[in-house]
Motif scaffolding. Structure first.
Motif, mmCIF file in Angstrom:
data_model
loop_
_atom_site.group_PDB
_atom_site.id
_atom_site.type_symbol
_atom_site.label_atom_id
_atom_site.label_comp_id
_atom_site.label_asym_id
_atom_site.label_seq_id
_atom_site.Cartn_x
_atom_site.Cartn_y
_atom_site.Cartn_z
ATOM 1 N N THR A 68 0.854 7.826 10.076
ATOM 2 C CA THR A 68 0.548 6.696 9.814
ATOM 3 C C THR A 68 0.740 5.428 10.971
ATOM 4 O OG1 THR A 68 2.164 6.030 8.532
ATOM 5 C CG2 THR A 68 0.216 6.694 7.371
ATOM 6 N N ARG A 69 1.952 5.538 11.508
ATOM 7 C CA ARG A 69 2.414 4.790 12.472
ATOM 8 C C ARG A 69 1.457 4.834 13.947
ATOM 9 N NH1 ARG A 69 6.571 5.008 9.296
ATOM 10 N NH2 ARG A 69 8.067 3.198 9.292
ATOM 11 N N ALA A 70 1.394 6.208 14.191
ATOM 12 C CA ALA A 70 0.614 6.674 15.469
ATOM 13 C C ALA A 70 -0.790 6.231 15.340
ATOM 14 C CB ALA A 70 0.750 8.081 15.537
ATOM 15 N N PHE A 71 -1.248 6.315 14.101
ATOM 16 C CA PHE A 71 -2.696 5.920 13.935
ATOM 17 C C PHE A 71 -2.973 4.566 14.208
ATOM 18 C CE2 PHE A 71 -6.029 4.321 10.809
ATOM 19 C CZ PHE A 71 -6.920 4.731 11.385
ATOM 20 N N LEU A 72 -2.163 3.863 13.629
ATOM 21 C CA LEU A 72 -2.339 2.109 13.639
ATOM 22 C C LEU A 72 -2.126 1.860 15.148
ATOM 23 C CD1 LEU A 72 -0.841 0.914 10.366
ATOM 24 C CD2 LEU A 72 -3.356 0.922 10.946
ATOM 25 N N THR A 73 -0.833 2.407 15.783
ATOM 26 C CA THR A 73 -0.629 1.800 17.018
ATOM 27 C C THR A 73 -1.220 2.856 18.277
ATOM 28 O OG1 THR A 73 1.307 3.486 17.135
ATOM 29 C CG2 THR A 73 1.672 1.279 16.177
ATOM 30 N N GLU A 74 -1.994 3.743 18.013
ATOM 31 C CA GLU A 74 -2.464 4.799 18.983
ATOM 32 C C GLU A 74 -3.931 5.160 18.836
ATOM 33 O OE1 GLU A 74 0.317 7.916 19.756
ATOM 34 O OE2 GLU A 74 2.163 6.546 19.832
ATOM 35 N N GLY A 75 -4.362 5.457 17.390
ATOM 36 C CA GLY A 75 -5.294 6.037 17.176
ATOM 37 C C GLY A 75 -6.587 5.145 16.891
ATOM 38 N N ASP A 133 0.631 -10.321 4.611
ATOM 39 C CA ASP A 133 1.272 -9.123 5.165
ATOM 40 C C ASP A 133 1.074 -7.761 4.471
ATOM 41 O OD1 ASP A 133 2.245 -11.063 7.024
ATOM 42 O OD2 ASP A 133 4.342 -11.054 6.207
ATOM 43 N N LEU A 134 0.906 -6.890 5.069
ATOM 44 C CA LEU A 134 0.633 -5.590 4.561
ATOM 45 C C LEU A 134 1.888 -4.788 4.522
ATOM 46 C CD1 LEU A 134 -1.137 -3.378 3.024
ATOM 47 C CD2 LEU A 134 -2.036 -2.872 5.329
ATOM 48 N N THR A 135 2.780 -4.450 3.423
ATOM 49 C CA THR A 135 3.561 -3.247 3.476
ATOM 50 C C THR A 135 3.016 -1.895 3.259
ATOM 51 O OG1 THR A 135 5.313 -5.118 2.814
ATOM 52 C CG2 THR A 135 5.753 -2.664 2.497
ATOM 53 N N VAL A 136 3.365 -1.133 4.275
ATOM 54 C CA VAL A 136 2.910 0.443 4.119
ATOM 55 C C VAL A 136 3.910 1.247 3.621
ATOM 56 C CG1 VAL A 136 1.440 2.122 5.111
ATOM 57 C CG2 VAL A 136 0.936 -0.213 5.544
ATOM 58 N N ILE A 137 3.794 1.936 2.508
ATOM 59 C CA ILE A 137 4.994 2.903 2.170
ATOM 60 C C ILE A 137 4.515 4.121 2.631
ATOM 61 C CG2 ILE A 137 6.134 3.715 0.115
ATOM 62 C CD1 ILE A 137 5.445 0.796 -1.201
ATOM 63 N N THR A 138 5.280 4.673 3.158
ATOM 64 C CA THR A 138 4.804 6.421 3.608
ATOM 65 C C THR A 138 5.967 7.349 3.124
ATOM 66 O OG1 THR A 138 6.133 6.064 5.666
ATOM 67 C CG2 THR A 138 3.979 5.603 5.789
ATOM 68 N N GLY A 139 7.000 6.827 2.644
ATOM 69 C CA GLY A 139 8.274 7.628 2.063
ATOM 70 C C GLY A 139 8.734 8.024 3.430
ATOM 71 N N GLN A 140 10.105 8.613 3.263
ATOM 72 C CA GLN A 140 10.937 9.024 4.435
ATOM 73 C C GLN A 140 10.669 10.523 4.588
ATOM 74 O OE1 GLN A 140 14.835 7.514 4.163
ATOM 75 N NE2 GLN A 140 14.310 5.510 3.026
ATOM 76 N N GLY A 141 9.972 11.295 4.016
ATOM 77 C CA GLY A 141 9.763 12.571 4.179
ATOM 78 C C GLY A 141 10.489 13.698 3.654
ATOM 79 N N HIS A 142 11.385 13.108 2.523
ATOM 80 C CA HIS A 142 12.370 14.030 1.799
ATOM 81 C C HIS A 142 11.531 15.029 0.944
ATOM 82 C CE1 HIS A 142 15.548 11.660 3.174
ATOM 83 N NE2 HIS A 142 15.257 10.451 2.506
ATOM 84 N N GLY A 143 10.353 14.869 0.870
ATOM 85 C CA GLY A 143 9.687 15.982 -0.301
ATOM 86 C C GLY A 143 8.667 16.752 0.736
ATOM 87 N N SER A 144 8.592 16.412 1.998
ATOM 88 C CA SER A 144 7.975 17.270 2.840
ATOM 89 C C SER A 144 9.042 18.269 3.599
ATOM 90 C CB SER A 144 7.405 16.492 3.799
ATOM 91 O OG SER A 144 6.775 17.204 4.779
ATOM 92 N N THR A 145 8.379 19.558 3.479
ATOM 93 C CA THR A 145 9.175 20.652 3.999
ATOM 94 C C THR A 145 9.066 20.450 5.731
ATOM 95 O OG1 THR A 145 7.061 22.201 4.119
ATOM 96 C CG2 THR A 145 8.808 22.420 2.185
ATOM 97 N N LEU A 150 0.849 -1.166 0.063
ATOM 98 C CA LEU A 150 -0.018 0.108 0.172
ATOM 99 C C LEU A 150 0.859 1.361 -0.035
ATOM 100 C CD1 LEU A 150 -3.030 0.697 0.316
ATOM 101 C CD2 LEU A 150 -2.595 0.986 2.879
ATOM 102 N N ASP A 151 1.089 1.921 -1.037
ATOM 103 C CA ASP A 151 1.814 3.080 -1.320
ATOM 104 C C ASP A 151 0.972 4.361 -0.977
ATOM 105 O OD1 ASP A 151 3.595 5.288 -2.077
ATOM 106 O OD2 ASP A 151 3.982 4.225 -4.099
ATOM 107 N N LEU A 152 1.196 5.039 0.182
ATOM 108 C CA LEU A 152 0.645 6.142 0.645
ATOM 109 C C LEU A 152 1.289 7.396 0.358
ATOM 110 C CD1 LEU A 152 -0.896 4.891 3.862
ATOM 111 C CD2 LEU A 152 -2.035 4.839 1.729
ATOM 112 N N HIS A 153 2.817 7.250 0.066
ATOM 113 C CA HIS A 153 3.628 8.360 0.162
ATOM 114 C C HIS A 153 3.137 9.705 -0.502
ATOM 115 C CE1 HIS A 153 5.312 7.514 -3.601
ATOM 116 N NE2 HIS A 153 6.032 8.400 -3.648
#
Length: 177
Positions: A135-142, A114-126, A84-87
């Motif tokens: 996404t990690r917080a949503f799944l583990t806490e949200g 198994d579900l691989t979730v692609i978020t990117g590493q944030g290089h394109g985000s200021t 799943l590519d969300l980046h």
């Protein structure tokens, strides 16, 4: 219309986005309904603006909108089976899509793997790696119950939700009142 502004996808998208920024998510949903009544087509920007306007307390509504948009061919996030590519998406859209995928597993609409979730590493985000953390917080806490994720140490732009973790989440869902 009377104000001299054409009612089209672009003007509706701008109005919906403004509602979201102003915290008027119910009005954003009303405008979405008006688009249908006026025969104005929705696009990915429309759905993104509405989903981003919806508070996290109303995630079920955002999930339904993601489901609708995906059925219309928007949010092409499946790159390979189980990947799943969300980046390129916002955190709000990613949360709704992740929740929708979990419910597809639970409802038997999608084979559990198994579900691989692609978020990117944030290089394109200021602002840095916002999506990865969100996404990690949503799944583990949200969500309730939370779901276990497995990090990929050499690639912080990806993580895995194992088939066992998905089955465990589904089992806990069925036990909840």
């Amino acid at each position: 219309d009377a104000a001299g502004v054409a009612r089209n996808t672009i003007t509706y998208n701008a109005a919906i986005s403004a509602c979201g920024k102003g915290g008027q998510w119910e009005r954003a949903l009303e405008l979405l309904g008006q688009m249908d009544a006026a025969g104005v087509a929705r696009n990915t920007i429309t759905y993104t603006a509405v989903i981003e306007a919806i508070p996290t307390s109303e995630l079920a509504i955002a999930r339904e909108l993601c489901k609708e948009a995906t059925a219309k061919g928007m949010y092409q996030v499946w790159k390979r089976k189980g990947e799943l590519d969300l980046h390129n998406l916002s955190a709000a859209v990613s949360r709704a899509l992740l929740l929708n995928v979990l419910y597809e597993y639970m409802d038997g609409e999608r084979t559990i793997t198994d579900l691989t979730v692609i978020t990117g590493q944030g290089h394109g985000s200021t602002a840095g790696p916002v999506l990865a953390a969100a996404t990690r917080a949503f799944l583990t806490e949200g969500i309730d119950p939370p779901i276990e994720i497995t990090e990929i140490p050499k690639n912080p732009g990806r993580f895995v939700v194992t088939a066992a973790a998905i089955r465990n989440w589904i089992e806990k869902q069925h036990l909840m009142p």
